[in-house]
Design an enzyme around this catalytic site. Structure first.
Site, PDB file in Angstrom:
ATOM      1  N   LYS A  64      43.338 -21.186  -1.298  1.00  0.00           N
ATOM      2  CA  LYS A  64      42.290 -21.144  -1.930  1.00  0.00           C
ATOM      3  C   LYS A  64      41.249 -22.261  -1.440  1.00  0.00           C
ATOM      4  O   LYS A  64      39.967 -22.181  -1.212  1.00  0.00           O
ATOM      5  CB  LYS A  64      42.392 -21.104  -3.523  1.00  0.00           C
ATOM      6  CG  LYS A  64      42.713 -19.806  -3.812  1.00  0.00           C
ATOM      7  CD  LYS A  64      43.469 -19.655  -5.267  1.00  0.00           C
ATOM      8  CE  LYS A  64      43.851 -18.271  -5.612  1.00  0.00           C
ATOM      9  NZ  LYS A  64      44.657 -18.362  -6.742  1.00  0.00           N
ATOM     10  N   GLN A 108      45.931 -21.848 -12.232  1.00  0.00           N
ATOM     11  CA  GLN A 108      47.163 -21.033 -11.583  1.00  0.00           C
ATOM     12  C   GLN A 108      48.234 -20.633 -12.246  1.00  0.00           C
ATOM     13  O   GLN A 108      48.705 -21.494 -13.077  1.00  0.00           O
ATOM     14  CB  GLN A 108      47.425 -21.693 -10.355  1.00  0.00           C
ATOM     15  CG  GLN A 108      48.414 -21.273  -9.361  1.00  0.00           C
ATOM     16  CD  GLN A 108      47.727 -20.035  -8.695  1.00  0.00           C
ATOM     17  OE1 GLN A 108      46.585 -20.092  -8.083  1.00  0.00           O
ATOM     18  NE2 GLN A 108      48.635 -18.862  -8.591  1.00  0.00           N
ATOM     19  N   ASP A 131      38.559 -15.689 -12.279  1.00  0.00           N
ATOM     20  CA  ASP A 131      39.716 -14.861 -12.192  1.00  0.00           C
ATOM     21  C   ASP A 131      39.649 -13.545 -13.091  1.00  0.00           C
ATOM     22  O   ASP A 131      40.421 -12.709 -12.753  1.00  0.00           O
ATOM     23  CB  ASP A 131      40.933 -15.557 -12.758  1.00  0.00           C
ATOM     24  CG  ASP A 131      41.777 -15.942 -11.463  1.00  0.00           C
ATOM     25  OD1 ASP A 131      41.786 -15.528 -10.342  1.00  0.00           O
ATOM     26  OD2 ASP A 131      42.845 -16.950 -11.838  1.00  0.00           O
TER      27      ASP A 131
END
Length: 307
Positions: A64, A108, A131
């Site tokens: 990422k 994460q 997200d």
């Protein structure tokens, strides 16, 4: 009659190439970032919060950050020890929420066992939740309002749109009801517009006679996590198949000691499909591209608010 069935068999299978499409999207975003820079604007800034040192998570976050650099975003990796307390992590989240320099960030998953994931996700500012996991964004998505769509479902919608897969009036069967893929897909495929306007059946581990549903489906989206679960005899000719499954399967003949398998028996199903995603190289690469797209959207929304 025989002649007719022959014609049916002659459809061509098209691969939904996530690798190529994600590169196209990254290039489009990079061009946009250039013009923001040229106009003296602030480039999008994405942060990733990583707790502990889970190997798979490290790899994801690393790619990422690398993607951010490639397209000209600013990026920050917030690496925290496995031993961090829930309160310390919440304090860090508050700090990120209040950081004006930051457009969006992700936490994460999975988090260490002693931390309540739900509590952490709820603490994220919905305007920075690139997200798309916050209930506010999920609710906005369900109500067809502007929101951050979770990156994997967003990537699937983008593939369907770019490859001009017809979804209106089609029967879509979603396998799996996770909050990250299955449930959002069932909402997105039934909403008004393109892609969408589908009649959706959401199936899961308690569904009886699953094959009866898949055999009648025009579009199948599977996020089950069972390697090669969907076989050729479970689908009809001309079906569109989106495979979200990623499972490591031990394989001594492979240098890595394992191979990555999807939920779909690709060799069998691809012979009947009109569109199909490969694993790897299908939905996976799209996820990061859409995370970047959400971050660009967050940047635009922030500058509009600050005007």
């Amino acid at each position: 009659m025989k002649h007719e069935t022959l014609n049916l068999k002659q459809h061509t299978m098209q691969l939904l190439d996530g690798k190529k499409t994600s590169n196209d999207i990254k290039n489009e975003i990079a061009i946009e970032v250039q013009s923001i820079k040229a106009a003296g604007g602030k480039v999008p800034h994405l942060a990733a919060v990583l707790v502990g040192n889970n190997g798979a998570s490290l790899t994801y976050v690393g790619s990422k950050v690398k993607s951010c650099q490639e397209i000209g975003f600013d990026s920050t990796l917030v690496a925290l020890p496995e031993t961090i307390t829930e309160d310390e992590l919440l304090a860090k989240i508050k700090e990120l929420n209040e950081d004006d320099n930051l457009d969006g960030y992700i936490v994460q998953l999975p988090l260490p066992k002693h931390i309540d994931e739900q509590k952490i996700l709820l603490a994220i500012d919905p305007d920075k939740d690139v997200d798309g996991f916050h209930p506010t964004n999920f609710g906005r998505m369900a109500l067809e309002m502007e929101s951050f769509i979770p990156a994997t479902p967003f990537g699937i919608m983008e593939l369907l749109e770019r490859y001009k897969v017809e979804t209106a009036g089609k029967h879509t069967v979603v396998i799996g009801r996770s909050h990250i893929v299955g449930r959002p897909m069932s909402i997105l495929m039934s909403r008004k517009g393109n892609p969408g306007d589908s009649t959706v059946t959401l199936t899961h581990s308690r569904t009886k006679d699953l094959a009866e549903f898949t055999k009648n489906a025009d579009i199948i989206i599977t996020a089950l996590g069972v390697p090669e679960f969907l076989k050729a005899d479970m689908v009809k000719e001309g079906v569109t198949v989106i495979d979200v499954g990623i499972t490591r399967v031990e394989d001594a003949s492979n240098a890595k000691g394992y191979v990555i398998k999807g939920d779909v028996d690709f060799d069998g199903v691809s012979k009947k499909a009109s569109f199909i995603t490969p694993v790897p190289g299908g939905v996976g690469p799209m996820t990061i591209a859409m995370l970047l797209k959400n971050t660009l959207l967050a940047r635009k929304m922030r500058s509009a608010r600050n005007r």
